[in-house]
Design a protein around this motif. Sequence first.
Motif, PDB file in Angstrom:
ATOM      1  N   GLU A 113       0.833  -1.209   0.000  1.00  0.00           N
ATOM      2  CA  GLU A 113       0.000   0.000   0.000  1.00  0.00           C
ATOM      3  C   GLU A 113       0.864   1.254   0.000  1.00  0.00           C
ATOM      4  OE1 GLU A 113      -3.059   0.379  -0.598  1.00  0.00           O
ATOM      5  OE2 GLU A 113      -3.488  -1.769  -0.568  1.00  0.00           O
ATOM      6  N   ASP A 153       0.692   3.992  -2.878  1.00  0.00           N
ATOM      7  CA  ASP A 153       0.325   5.369  -2.536  1.00  0.00           C
ATOM      8  C   ASP A 153       1.401   6.369  -2.926  1.00  0.00           C
ATOM      9  OD1 ASP A 153      -1.969   4.487  -1.449  1.00  0.00           O
ATOM     10  OD2 ASP A 153      -1.410   4.765   0.642  1.00  0.00           O
ATOM     11  N   TYR A 156       1.652  -5.285  -6.726  1.00  0.00           N
ATOM     12  CA  TYR A 156       0.355  -5.651  -7.289  1.00  0.00           C
ATOM     13  C   TYR A 156       0.167  -7.154  -7.365  1.00  0.00           C
ATOM     14  CZ  TYR A 156      -0.947  -0.877  -8.476  1.00  0.00           C
ATOM     15  OH  TYR A 156      -1.302   0.436  -8.407  1.00  0.00           O
ATOM     16  N   LYS A 190      -1.253  -8.039  -4.134  1.00  0.00           N
ATOM     17  CA  LYS A 190      -2.678  -7.692  -4.008  1.00  0.00           C
ATOM     18  C   LYS A 190      -3.566  -8.623  -4.838  1.00  0.00           C
ATOM     19  CE  LYS A 190      -4.224  -3.532  -3.329  1.00  0.00           C
ATOM     20  NZ  LYS A 190      -4.611  -2.137  -3.614  1.00  0.00           N
ATOM     21  N   GLU A 191      -3.082  -8.960  -6.035  1.00  0.00           N
ATOM     22  CA  GLU A 191      -3.855  -9.868  -6.882  1.00  0.00           C
ATOM     23  C   GLU A 191      -3.971 -11.243  -6.249  1.00  0.00           C
ATOM     24  OE1 GLU A 191      -2.315  -8.641 -11.105  1.00  0.00           O
ATOM     25  OE2 GLU A 191      -3.452 -10.508 -11.243  1.00  0.00           O
ATOM     26  N   LEU A 242      -6.793 -11.272  -3.663  1.00  0.00           N
ATOM     27  CA  LEU A 242      -8.135 -11.292  -4.259  1.00  0.00           C
ATOM     28  C   LEU A 242      -8.423 -12.644  -4.910  1.00  0.00           C
ATOM     29  CD1 LEU A 242      -8.792  -7.907  -6.083  1.00  0.00           C
ATOM     30  CD2 LEU A 242     -10.127  -8.939  -4.267  1.00  0.00           C
ATOM     31  N   GLN A 253      -9.084 -15.300  -2.381  1.00  0.00           N
ATOM     32  CA  GLN A 253     -10.424 -15.206  -1.780  1.00  0.00           C
ATOM     33  C   GLN A 253     -11.459 -15.825  -2.722  1.00  0.00           C
ATOM     34  OE1 GLN A 253     -11.698 -11.270  -0.481  1.00  0.00           O
ATOM     35  NE2 GLN A 253     -13.706 -12.008   0.149  1.00  0.00           N
ATOM     36  N   THR A 309     -19.246 -11.685   2.382  1.00  0.00           N
ATOM     37  CA  THR A 309     -18.309 -11.225   1.355  1.00  0.00           C
ATOM     38  C   THR A 309     -17.829  -9.809   1.671  1.00  0.00           C
ATOM     39  OG1 THR A 309     -19.496 -12.561  -0.252  1.00  0.00           O
ATOM     40  CG2 THR A 309     -17.990 -10.921  -1.134  1.00  0.00           C
ATOM     41  N   LEU A 310     -18.769  -8.967   2.084  1.00  0.00           N
ATOM     42  CA  LEU A 310     -18.445  -7.582   2.445  1.00  0.00           C
ATOM     43  C   LEU A 310     -17.517  -7.547   3.656  1.00  0.00           C
ATOM     44  CD1 LEU A 310     -19.668  -4.967   1.179  1.00  0.00           C
ATOM     45  CD2 LEU A 310     -21.125  -4.830   3.176  1.00  0.00           C
ATOM     46  N   ARG A 315     -13.841  -8.757   3.035  1.00  0.00           N
ATOM     47  CA  ARG A 315     -13.031  -7.723   2.401  1.00  0.00           C
ATOM     48  C   ARG A 315     -12.664  -6.635   3.404  1.00  0.00           C
ATOM     49  NH1 ARG A 315     -15.361  -4.018  -1.311  1.00  0.00           N
ATOM     50  NH2 ARG A 315     -16.794  -5.725  -1.647  1.00  0.00           N
ATOM     51  N   GLY A 316     -13.649  -6.231   4.226  1.00  0.00           N
ATOM     52  CA  GLY A 316     -13.384  -5.210   5.250  1.00  0.00           C
ATOM     53  C   GLY A 316     -12.299  -5.650   6.219  1.00  0.00           C
ATOM     54  N   LEU A 324      -8.921  -5.442   4.513  1.00  0.00           N
ATOM     55  CA  LEU A 324      -8.452  -4.055   4.378  1.00  0.00           C
ATOM     56  C   LEU A 324      -8.201  -3.410   5.739  1.00  0.00           C
ATOM     57  CD1 LEU A 324     -10.795  -2.725   1.542  1.00  0.00           C
ATOM     58  CD2 LEU A 324      -8.336  -3.096   1.393  1.00  0.00           C
ATOM     59  N   GLN A 335     -10.486  -2.555   7.854  1.00  0.00           N
ATOM     60  CA  GLN A 335     -11.493  -1.518   8.115  1.00  0.00           C
ATOM     61  C   GLN A 335     -12.401  -1.873   9.283  1.00  0.00           C
ATOM     62  OE1 GLN A 335     -13.438  -1.077   4.270  1.00  0.00           O
ATOM     63  NE2 GLN A 335     -12.519   0.935   4.091  1.00  0.00           N
ATOM     64  N   ILE A 336     -12.326  -3.111   9.759  1.00  0.00           N
ATOM     65  CA  ILE A 336     -13.238  -3.532  10.810  1.00  0.00           C
ATOM     66  C   ILE A 336     -12.450  -3.768  12.091  1.00  0.00           C
ATOM     67  CG2 ILE A 336     -14.913  -5.294  11.507  1.00  0.00           C
ATOM     68  CD1 ILE A 336     -15.464  -5.788   8.605  1.00  0.00           C
ATOM     69  N   ASN A 396     -15.856  -0.374  15.718  1.00  0.00           N
ATOM     70  CA  ASN A 396     -16.964  -0.160  14.786  1.00  0.00           C
ATOM     71  C   ASN A 396     -17.756  -1.430  14.482  1.00  0.00           C
ATOM     72  OD1 ASN A 396     -15.344  -1.521  13.011  1.00  0.00           O
ATOM     73  ND2 ASN A 396     -14.982   0.200  11.637  1.00  0.00           N
TER      74      ASN A 396
END
Lengths: 430, 430
Positions: free
Chosen positions: B203, B207, B232, B235-236, B239, B242, B317-318, B321-322, B325, B327-328, B332
């Motif tokens: 990342e 960035d 990359y 990252k690939e 994905l 998954q 699925t959501l 991914r979270g 990343l 994000q969870i 939260n």
Amino acid sequence: TTTTINELANEVEEQLSDEQIAVLLESFPLNLRTSIWESLSDETHQNVFIEMKHDSRKLLLNTLDDEYCFPLLTKLDAVHLIELSESLDNRFIDYAVTNMTAKQRSLYKKSCDYTEEEVGRWQNFTEVQLPQRLTLSAVKKVCSKSLPAFTDVVYIVNDDGALVGEIPLNSIFTADDDQQYRSLIETDVLFINTNDEIADAAEKLIDSDRSALPVVDENHCLTGRLDLPAAYRYKEDILASQLNQSAGLVDEEDLFGSIWQSSKNRAVWLGVNLVTAFLASWFIGLFEATIQQVVALAVLMPVVASMGGISGSQTITLIIRGLALGQINDTNKRNIIAKELKVGAINGVLWAVVIGAITYFWFDNPLLSLTIFIAILGNILIASLSGVWVPWILNKFNIDPALSGSVVLTTVTDIFGFIVFLGLGSLLLL
Amino acid sequence: TTTTINELANEVEEQLSDEQIAVLLESFPLNLRTSIWESLSDETHQNVFIEMKHDSRKLLLNTLDDEYCFPLLTKLDAVHLIELSESLDNRFIDYAVTNMTAKQRSLYKKSCDYTEEEVGRWQNFTEVQLPQRLTLSAVKKVCSKSLPAFTDVVYIVNDDGALVGEIPLNSIFTADDDQQYRSLIETDVLFINTNDEIADAAEKLIDSDRSALPVVDENHCLTGRLDLPAAYRYKEDILASQLNQSAGLVDEEDLFGSIWQSSKNRAVWLGVNLVTAFLASWFIGLFEATIQQVVALAVLMPVVASMGGISGSQTITLIIRGLALGQINDTNKRNIIAKELKVGAINGVLWAVVIGAITYFWFDNPLLSLTIFIAILGNILIASLSGVWVPWILNKFNIDPALSGSVVLTTVTDIFGFIVFLGLGSLLLL
């Protein structure tokens, strides 16, 4: 809490990149997200706005008053507006187009001439292009300035703007006079056309070991370049969308997306699946009399359905990727079907025996055991066959197999499985 | 056909890149693949071998006699051997290690000290590093030679090999004497540590708008660099795995993989699912008496199971991914559960009404209609809740939720759905 949020926002701005702030924002529920957003500086606002997912961007625009939205859309680059346009209403796009520089506006309008599948949409305009007639000292002067990212070659164009060659930056060191400089121009340049398919162009760039390739239009005029981040963004989009679509999610759904929007997106998929579930129910209903007499059939139905569904989804996942990579064609389709059928036969026999044996010990009924043996074997074979055929046919009709393939497949395996299992049950067990 | 294959092979070698040849080979069934392989030149062999998928590479090694395998493993780069090692037996790795240059061997052994999650495994060693003491003319001499891909800066190291700064290639144009050259060194350099997590490092690189970042060890010595293709590729991988895992496929399965190997890989997943399917059957079995009297319950079971399964897989699925990343988190999680439950409530009520109505018109039985209404609503809510909790808990126990999440989830929704539907049916309808 306002102080805390302000402090948090300040720290965030200092420590994180724009993309990281975008990801971070998306991990906050909507009400907190707005508070943090308001504490960020105006400059950060636009940069983060550009980095957000489509869904999150839409949410933000819906939350903000128009007076706060418009500054986000002022003086955008053509490349950014192209990227954003998917998540902007027409009135916002119109505003952004009016409020960009004349140069960016003309680049934007040119890009809009291309479809999402064409290179023209994915190129950027940061390449360094130099007229053929320049002297060595002029070239050195241009190249010694701060250059855009991913610039290890400069492109040379003639008076009509046509690409005549490129010069690797480091080779300029060796040149002492203009004569020698001309000889540095490599005329055998790898390039991409604006209307090439982005899928092929991305592969070409990645294979080339370059960080960018020049893009030319139908007159061989240099219009821009395709860089590695764009190529990989395309490839990631493809994978991520196969993943989302296989679950019936809309691309880029926000973790805290609006509840109504999320519900609506997902309802569509639930509705489609409901039709197929009722179809399966209807077929089961044809055998009501049989089930009433041999309830064990109802008990074992999930086993038949699930083994077919899993086998099918293993095959279809492999085939969808093969289709996306262009590895499957009319010539080798037969061999693939033959291979999948063999794999299906091995697993079919294996699991039919296992399930038949378990059924025998559970219900002590050899005919029931035979029934489920045949149903499992048949269903796994049909699943293997449909796992190849279903995406192949959808693909022929230009329907994305990643989205609809698994529903069609499950429908086939459910219905086939139930008919064989219950039909055979009616014949053997009544 | 030998002539045709030879001609084809020649054309292929002329027209396609090594990666394209690898993809092409993988689209041929095994027997044809070997014939084409034999017609390719020795030089192409090794390059294509490096570009293949793990599964295809293993197949090839199994097909070829050892005398043909060993040349493929001679004089490999450290970076390539690291990449290949996943698909090589120990005897092949040993051979490759013995038959590489001393320098590459030492680089390879250093890379092996790091785990797959650390930058040390993903770096390459093609960076240009120059001693701090070099004169400008020496720097110019080095930089004017042909440089490795993705070189737009050169790194400057001190006598201990520690990274002191970098010089953008183009800034060297402006330097006229050694004094000025020193001032060109940018000491505020973005770098990565060998034991940073590759996820974060990738990342950071993406960035940074750079095509590569320098990698330093714990003594700040420059050990290599991480380039965009590697970032990359990571990252690939995430994905793609998954996507494969959600279908119970082994990563990188070959389209024409060996039939036994494919069957074995997939059998594992079918077996796991079989256990959960029989578990569901066992719960249905508890209600045999009820089903015998109200066969409509058996007819409608697929509707209850499928609506729960789909809702759950949308949420999971959501969430997966979270989680990937980052994000969870504990803070939260509650908000996410609240949101998913609200979405579940909306879709639950909507589809429970629809299904209740259809059931009423089909079976003309208000109590059956009420039963399925409650079962669908409850199952969609449980699916939404489990869609967050199941991957969250698996993640806490360091189990990859992409692989096992969907099985656990389906088991939960199937069993809950059947218990509520059949249990309530027993109460209301008998």
